[in-house]
Scaffold this motif. Sequence first.
Motif, short mmCIF file in Angstrom:
data_model
loop_
_atom_site.label_atom_id
_atom_site.label_comp_id
_atom_site.label_asym_id
_atom_site.label_seq_id
_atom_site.Cartn_x
_atom_site.Cartn_y
_atom_site.Cartn_z
N LYS A 162 -5.50 4.34 -5.96
CA LYS A 162 -4.66 6.11 -7.17
C LYS A 162 -6.22 6.83 -7.20
O LYS A 162 -7.17 6.67 -7.13
CB LYS A 162 -4.52 5.49 -7.93
CG LYS A 162 -3.67 6.07 -9.35
CD LYS A 162 -2.89 5.35 -10.25
CE LYS A 162 -2.09 5.69 -11.29
NZ LYS A 162 -2.09 5.51 -12.24
N GLN A 196 -9.95 14.79 1.80
CA GLN A 196 -8.64 15.92 1.83
C GLN A 196 -8.50 15.48 -0.01
O GLN A 196 -7.96 16.52 -0.45
CB GLN A 196 -7.46 15.04 2.60
CG GLN A 196 -7.58 15.61 3.64
CD GLN A 196 -6.59 14.95 4.16
OE1 GLN A 196 -5.39 13.94 4.21
NE2 GLN A 196 -5.89 14.55 5.75
N LYS A 197 -9.16 14.51 -0.12
CA LYS A 197 -9.12 14.16 -1.71
C LYS A 197 -9.99 14.54 -2.25
O LYS A 197 -9.58 15.65 -3.86
CB LYS A 197 -7.99 13.06 -2.13
CG LYS A 197 -6.95 12.91 -1.17
CD LYS A 197 -5.78 13.56 -1.48
CE LYS A 197 -4.70 13.16 -0.75
NZ LYS A 197 -3.63 13.84 -1.12
N VAL A 212 -3.89 -0.16 -1.44
CA VAL A 212 -3.38 0.92 -2.48
C VAL A 212 -4.11 1.27 -3.50
O VAL A 212 -4.95 0.48 -4.11
CB VAL A 212 -2.24 0.24 -3.47
CG1 VAL A 212 -1.42 1.36 -4.45
CG2 VAL A 212 -0.76 0.03 -2.55
N VAL A 215 -4.24 2.59 2.82
CA VAL A 215 -4.76 2.62 3.14
C VAL A 215 -5.85 1.73 3.85
O VAL A 215 -5.98 0.58 3.64
CB VAL A 215 -6.69 3.32 1.59
CG1 VAL A 215 -7.34 3.62 2.15
CG2 VAL A 215 -4.89 4.34 1.33
N ILE A 231 -9.41 10.36 3.80
CA ILE A 231 -9.15 10.57 2.83
C ILE A 231 -9.43 11.12 1.96
O ILE A 231 -9.60 12.31 0.20
CB ILE A 231 -8.22 9.41 1.48
CG1 ILE A 231 -7.36 8.76 2.59
CG2 ILE A 231 -8.40 10.03 0.83
CD1 ILE A 231 -6.91 7.65 2.68
N GLU A 283 -2.82 10.51 -8.64
CA GLU A 283 -2.12 10.47 -7.51
C GLU A 283 -2.27 8.85 -6.51
O GLU A 283 -3.26 8.67 -6.60
CB GLU A 283 -2.70 11.48 -6.11
CG GLU A 283 -2.07 11.44 -4.88
CD GLU A 283 -2.59 12.83 -4.31
OE1 GLU A 283 -2.30 12.51 -2.63
OE2 GLU A 283 -3.66 13.13 -3.96
N LYS A 288 -9.72 5.03 7.82
CA LYS A 288 -9.08 5.41 6.52
C LYS A 288 -9.15 6.42 5.44
O LYS A 288 -9.14 7.95 5.55
CB LYS A 288 -6.97 5.50 6.47
CG LYS A 288 -6.52 5.10 7.78
CD LYS A 288 -4.73 5.26 7.15
CE LYS A 288 -3.98 4.59 8.14
NZ LYS A 288 -2.57 4.08 7.19
N VAL A 295 -1.88 6.73 -2.81
CA VAL A 295 -1.84 6.16 -1.61
C VAL A 295 -1.98 5.24 -1.66
O VAL A 295 -3.12 4.73 -2.05
CB VAL A 295 -3.15 7.34 -1.28
CG1 VAL A 295 -3.35 7.58 0.62
CG2 VAL A 295 -4.10 8.74 -1.97
N THR A 296 -1.11 4.85 -0.22
CA THR A 296 -0.81 3.66 0.10
C THR A 296 -0.69 3.79 1.89
O THR A 296 -1.71 5.02 2.64
CB THR A 296 0.56 3.42 0.24
OG1 THR A 296 1.59 4.54 0.90
CG2 THR A 296 1.09 3.93 -1.77
N GLU A 329 2.96 -2.15 0.81
CA GLU A 329 2.00 -0.34 1.62
C GLU A 329 1.36 -0.42 0.98
O GLU A 329 0.08 0.88 1.49
CB GLU A 329 2.83 0.42 0.38
CG GLU A 329 4.64 0.95 0.93
CD GLU A 329 4.74 1.66 -0.20
OE1 GLU A 329 4.30 2.84 0.11
OE2 GLU A 329 5.19 1.22 -1.70
#
Length: 83
Positions: free
Chosen positions: A54, A74-75, A52, A63, A71, A58, A67, A60-61, A49
């Motif tokens: 973190k 949003q994060k 990856v 990526v 991200i 959290e 993107k 997040v895969t 995935e």
Amino acid sequence: MRISICFGSACHIRGAYGVLNAFKTLLEKNDIKGTVDIEGGFCQGRCTEGVVIKINDEIVTNVAKEKVEEIFKQKVMVLTSCK
């Protein structure tokens, strides 16, 4: 806030350095470089995935550098603006 980017073999091949550079650019552009620690890490155990990352606790895969901006909005921006 801490962002950890996996640089294990699978994530490295899938563009971990591009993801790192995209985050670094956005941190500087938004002048929040001192409030976010960014680090490289090794295998997160989700090699199929990758890339990856973190963000705090959290994961997040899948990526890609394309993107990262979404991200980031949003994060990262949401969490850093709350402080």
